[in-house]
Design a protein around this motif. Structure first.
Motif, short mmCIF file in Angstrom:
data_model
loop_
_atom_site.label_atom_id
_atom_site.label_comp_id
_atom_site.label_asym_id
_atom_site.label_seq_id
_atom_site.Cartn_x
_atom_site.Cartn_y
_atom_site.Cartn_z
N ASP A 101 0.77 -1.31 -0.19
CA ASP A 101 0.08 0.02 -0.01
C ASP A 101 1.00 1.40 0.02
N SER A 102 0.38 2.18 -0.60
CA SER A 102 1.22 3.54 -1.03
C SER A 102 0.36 4.78 -0.94
N GLY A 103 0.73 5.90 -0.58
CA GLY A 103 0.20 7.11 -0.66
C GLY A 103 0.40 7.67 -2.23
N TYR A 104 1.12 7.01 -3.02
CA TYR A 104 1.58 7.44 -4.36
C TYR A 104 0.90 6.35 -5.49
N PRO A 105 0.79 6.97 -6.59
CA PRO A 105 0.02 6.01 -7.65
C PRO A 105 1.33 5.22 -7.94
N LEU A 106 1.63 4.28 -7.54
CA LEU A 106 2.97 3.40 -7.87
C LEU A 106 2.63 2.68 -9.25
N HIS A 107 1.44 2.12 -9.47
CA HIS A 107 1.17 1.26 -10.37
C HIS A 107 1.49 2.12 -11.72
N GLN A 108 1.07 3.51 -12.01
CA GLN A 108 1.12 4.10 -12.84
C GLN A 108 2.71 4.68 -12.93
N ILE A 109 3.23 5.13 -11.93
CA ILE A 109 4.71 5.10 -11.99
C ILE A 109 5.74 4.19 -12.65
N MET A 150 4.46 1.56 -14.38
CA MET A 150 3.90 1.57 -16.08
C MET A 150 4.68 2.63 -16.82
N ASN A 151 4.72 3.82 -16.25
CA ASN A 151 5.68 4.85 -17.20
C ASN A 151 6.70 4.58 -17.17
N ASN A 152 7.65 3.97 -16.39
CA ASN A 152 9.10 3.79 -16.42
C ASN A 152 9.43 2.51 -16.99
N VAL A 153 8.61 1.57 -17.03
CA VAL A 153 9.14 0.28 -17.65
C VAL A 153 8.93 0.35 -19.06
N THR A 154 7.89 1.26 -19.44
CA THR A 154 7.70 1.41 -20.79
C THR A 154 8.32 2.55 -21.20
N GLN A 155 9.50 3.15 -20.61
CA GLN A 155 10.47 4.25 -21.02
C GLN A 155 9.93 5.31 -21.17
N GLN A 156 8.69 5.65 -20.71
CA GLN A 156 8.17 6.88 -20.82
C GLN A 156 8.76 7.96 -19.80
N CYS A 157 9.00 9.10 -19.78
CA CYS A 157 9.49 9.92 -18.97
C CYS A 157 8.61 9.98 -17.64
N ALA A 158 9.11 9.95 -16.52
CA ALA A 158 8.29 10.05 -15.21
C ALA A 158 7.94 11.55 -15.15
N SER A 159 6.68 11.65 -15.21
CA SER A 159 6.08 12.92 -14.83
C SER A 159 6.00 13.13 -13.25
N ARG A 160 6.03 14.61 -13.07
CA ARG A 160 6.02 14.83 -11.42
C ARG A 160 4.94 13.96 -11.16
N VAL A 161 5.06 13.60 -9.89
CA VAL A 161 4.10 12.77 -9.39
C VAL A 161 3.77 13.20 -7.82
N ASN A 162 2.57 13.43 -7.60
CA ASN A 162 1.88 13.77 -6.35
C ASN A 162 1.37 12.49 -5.65
N ALA A 163 1.45 12.82 -4.37
CA ALA A 163 0.77 11.96 -3.41
C ALA A 163 -0.74 11.74 -3.82
N ILE A 164 -1.45 10.64 -3.80
CA ILE A 164 -2.92 10.84 -4.25
C ILE A 164 -3.64 10.79 -2.92
N ASN A 165 -4.72 11.17 -2.75
CA ASN A 165 -5.74 11.59 -1.94
C ASN A 165 -6.07 10.33 -1.05
N ALA A 166 -6.15 9.13 -1.39
CA ALA A 166 -6.49 8.04 -0.74
C ALA A 166 -5.25 7.02 -0.96
N THR A 167 -4.92 6.01 -0.05
CA THR A 167 -3.78 4.91 -0.17
C THR A 167 -4.37 4.05 -1.27
N GLN A 168 -3.23 3.80 -2.01
CA GLN A 168 -3.28 2.99 -3.19
C GLN A 168 -3.01 1.57 -2.45
N TYR A 169 -3.99 0.58 -2.80
CA TYR A 169 -3.76 -0.91 -2.41
C TYR A 169 -3.41 -1.64 -3.66
#
Lengths: 260, 286
Positions: free
Chosen positions: A168-176, A178-197
Motif C-alpha cells: 500500500d502506498s500514498g503514491y500512484p505506484l502502478h502508474q509510476i 508503468m510509465n518507467n518500464v515502458t521508457q516514458q518519462c516520469a512526470s512529476r508525481v504527487n501523493a494521491i488522496n487515498a491510499t493505493q492498495y
C-alpha cells in the motif's frame, strides 16, 4: 585442522571487503609478486567482480527505479548499497530485497530529491514483481476439502498464493511503474488522496499488478498473517462471503489449514 | 556410486543455455548436441523457468554446472544448496555435474565470485573430503573445473594441474578443463598453458570449456563476454590433437549476443576438432 586454509580465507575475505587493514596487509604479503597483477590490484579485481555482479542484479530487478533516477545515479546508489552490505546471502534474490531500505535512507537524509519520495515504495513493488516471477507454483484450491471442513464445524485459516505480494502506498505506484518500464518519462508525481492498495501476483507465468479496494487488501493481509475464517468474519468489518470467492477464483487464496 | 551411465556425446560441441535464447531454442530446435545449464539461473521451482528447462530437456541432453559448492571453502558444505542440485538432477537428469576449485563463502560473507585457494597438502586433504561428501550426497561423480585467478599464493606446494590430478586420484572425480581459464592464468601470471594441458590426466577430462576474456591491456579478466580468442583456439587445437574426445562447451555469460553467434563459435570448435582428430569425429560442416 585447517589452520592455514582458514586463515587464508579469513584474510582474503577481509581484504576483499576492505574493512580490516591488518588482515589485508597480512593477506597481501602471502600473494606471489611475480605476476602482471600486483597483489593490491588482484584484491581490487575480486572486489569489483563481486560488487559488479550485485550491481547488475540490482539493475535487472529494479528497472523502473533506475529509469526514475537515471542509470548513472542508480549505479552509484547500487554501488553504495553493495559496498555497505555485509554480503550476507549467497542468494542474490534475497540479498537485493533490502534495497528499498537503502533508498528510504537516502530519501530521509535528503540525498535524493524530495519529489522522488515514492522511490522506496517503487522498489518494494519491483521486488514483489521479481519474487512473483520466481515463486513456487500453487496447488489448485480443494473445494471438497473446504466444504467438508466447514461442515465439520472446524475453524480454518487460508493459504495465500506463493506469488502474492501486497503493498500500500500514498503514491500512484502502478502508474509510476508503468510509465518507467515502458521508457516514458516520469512526470512529476504527487501523493494521491487515498491510499493505493496493490496486489502483485503471477497469472500463468507473468507477474501482474492490480489495484484493489481496501476490504480486499485488508482481508489478504489478514490471510497472510494466518487469521482464521472466524476472525476474518468477526473482526474485518468486510463482507468476507463476498470477497472470499473472488480471492479463490483469482488464485490469490489457494488452500486451507485447520486453524490453531 | 551411481556414475551416470549415459555420457555427453564425445567430441561434440554444446552451448551454455542462456535465458535470452531459450524461447528460440525451444521453437527452432537448433542443431546443438547438448546444453549446459547453470544451476543459479535455472533452479526456481515454480513459474516459467522449470517449464522452459523441461522443454529444452525434451530435445537435448543437459549438463549441470554450478558456482556455489565452495569445494575449497572451510565453512560447512551448504546442504540446502546440494539438495537443490539433487532436486535438479532428479528432475532434469543431467549427464554431468560440475563446479570449480575455489571457495565462495566465508563467515557471513557470500561472494558471487570464485576465489582461489593455495595448493597445499592441507587444502588437498580438505577439498578431497568435501568432494567425497558431495559425490556421496549426489550419488554421482562430479567434474572439478580449473580456475581463472588474479593472484597466486606463495604457500602453494604444487601447481593447479598437479592439485587437480591428486583430487582425481583420491576421489574419482573428473576434470572440467577450461582452456580459457588456463590462458588467462598464463597471461596474468606467466604459468604455461601447454604445461598445464600436458600435466592434466586426459583420460579424466569429462568436459572442456571455451570462452572469451576481456582484455584490460595489462591483464585479462575471465569475463565470458567475447568470442573465443585466437590464442585460446590455438591452445584448444593443441589439446584436441592429444585428447580423448571429451565434449566441448562454448560459454558466454555477459553481453550475450544472438544465438547465431554462439552457434558460429560452436562450428569453429567442431572444425578444430575435425582437423585435429580422426575422421570418426569429423563434422560434415567442416
Amino acid at each position: 585442522m585447517l589452520d592455514h586454509l582458514q586463515l587464508y580465507e579469513s584474510e582474503f575475505v577481509a581484504a576483499v571487503s576492505g574493512r580490516a587493514d591488518e588482515q589485508r596487509r597480512e593477506f597481501l604479503s602471502k600473494i606471489k609478486k611475480k605476476s602482471r597483477i600486483s597483489p593490491q590490484l588482484a584484491v581490487e579485481i575480486y572486489r569489483n567482480n563481486t560488487q559488479g555482479v550485485r550491481v547488475a542484479a540490482l539493475e535487472q530487478i529494479y528497472p523502473a527505479c533506475a529509469s526514475v533516477v537515471g542509470s548513472s545515479v542508480f549505479r552509484a546508489i547500487a554501488r553504495e548499497f553493495v559496498a555497505n552490505d555485509e554480503y550476507g546471502s549467497a542468494d542474490l534474490n534475497t540479498y537485493v530485497g533490502a534495497f528499498h531500505r537503502r533508498l528510504q535512507h537516502l530519501l530521509s537524509g535528503e540525498r535524493l530529491p524530495a519529489d522522488l519520495v515514492y522511490l522506496a515504495d517503487l522498489a518494494r513493488l519491483e521486488y514483489l514483481l521479481h519474487q512473483a516471477y520466481y515463486a513456487d507454483d500453487d496447488p489448485l484450491f480443494d473445494f471438497n476439502d473446504f466444504e467438508q471442513t466447514i461442515n465439520d464445524g472446524i475453524d480454518i485459516s487460508f493459504h495465500a498464493s506463493h506469488s502474492l505480494g501486497l503493498i500500500d502506498s500514498g503514491y500512484p505506484l502502478h502508474q509510476i511503474w508503468m510509465n518507467n518500464v515502458t521508457q516514458q518519462c516520469a512526470s512529476r508525481v504527487n501523493a494521491i488522496n487515498a491510499t493505493q492498495y496493490l496486489v502483485v501476483y503471477r497469472d500463468g507465468f507473468k507477474p501482474h499488478i492490480e489495484a484493489v479496494d481496501d476490504c480486499t487488501y485488508l482481508t489478504l493481509v489478514a490471510i497472510t498473517k494466518a487469521c482464521s475464517l472466524q476472525q476474518l468474519v468477526e473482526r474485518s468489518g468486510c463482507e468476507i462471503t463476498r470477497i472470499l470467492p473472488d480471492l479463490i477464483s483469482r488464485g490469490w487464496v489457494t488452500g486451507i489449514s485447520k486453524h490453531g | 556410486m551411481n556414475a551416470q551411465s549415459a555420457r555427453l556425446p564425445a567430441n561434440r560441441v554444446g552451448l551454455g543455455l542462456r535465458t535470452a535464447h531459450i524461447d528460440q531454442i525451444i521453437n527452432e530446435l537448433p542443431d546443438v548436441p547438448w546444453f549446459e545449464v547453470l544451476l543459479e539461473n535455472h533452479s526456481a521451482k515454480g513459474g516459467l523457468v522449470p517449464r522452459q528447462l523441461a522443454a529444452v530437456r525434451e530435445h537435448y541432453p543437459l549438463s549441470l554446472h554450478s558456482v556455489g559448492m565452495s569445494l575449497g571453502g572451510v565453512e560447512p558444505l551448504d546442504m540446502d544448496y546440494l539438495a537443490t542440485i539433487k532436486r535438479m538432477v532428479k528432475m532434469f537428469q543431467p549427464l554431468q555435474i560440475s563446479d570449480h576449485l575455489c571457495f565462495t563463502h566465508y563467515g557471513n560473507h557470500y561472494f558471487n565470485d570464485l576465489l582461489p585457494i593455495p595448493f597445499t597438502s592441507e587444502s588437498l586433504r580438505h577439498v578431497c573430503n568435501r568432494i567425497a561428501v558431495v559425490q556421496d550426497f549426489l550419488d554421482s561423480r562430479i567434474l572439478v573445473e580449473n580456475l581463472s585467478s588474479y593472484l597466486q599464493f606463495e604457500a602453494s606446494e604444487m601447481n593447479e594441474a598437479e592439485f587437480i590430478n591428486e583430487l582425481v586420484a583420491h576421489t574419482g572425480c573428473g576434470i572440467l578443463l577450461d582452456i580459457n581459464n588456463a590462458y588467462v592464468n598464463e597471461f596474468n601470471h606467466g604459468c604455461s598453458v601447454r604445461a598445464f594441458i600436458d600435466t592434466i590426466c586426459f583420460e579424466h577430462v569429462g568436459e572442456v570449456h571455451l570462452a572469451g576474456y576481456e582484455d584490460r591491456t595489462d591483464f585479462l579478466i575471465d569475463a565470458h563476454n567475447n568470442r573465443v580468442s585466437d590464442a585460446v583456439w590455438a591452445l584448444f587445437e593443441y589439446y584436441a590433437r592429444q585428447s580423448t574426445g571429451a565434449p566441448v562447451l562454448i560459454e558466454w555469460d555477459n553481453d550475450i549476443p544472438a544465438l547465431d553467434v554462439l552457434l558460429s563459435e560452436a562450428i569453429k570448435a567442431r572444425c578444430v576438432i575435425a582437423e585435429s582428430t580422426d575422421s570418426e569425429f569429423t563434422d560434415a560442416t567442416c
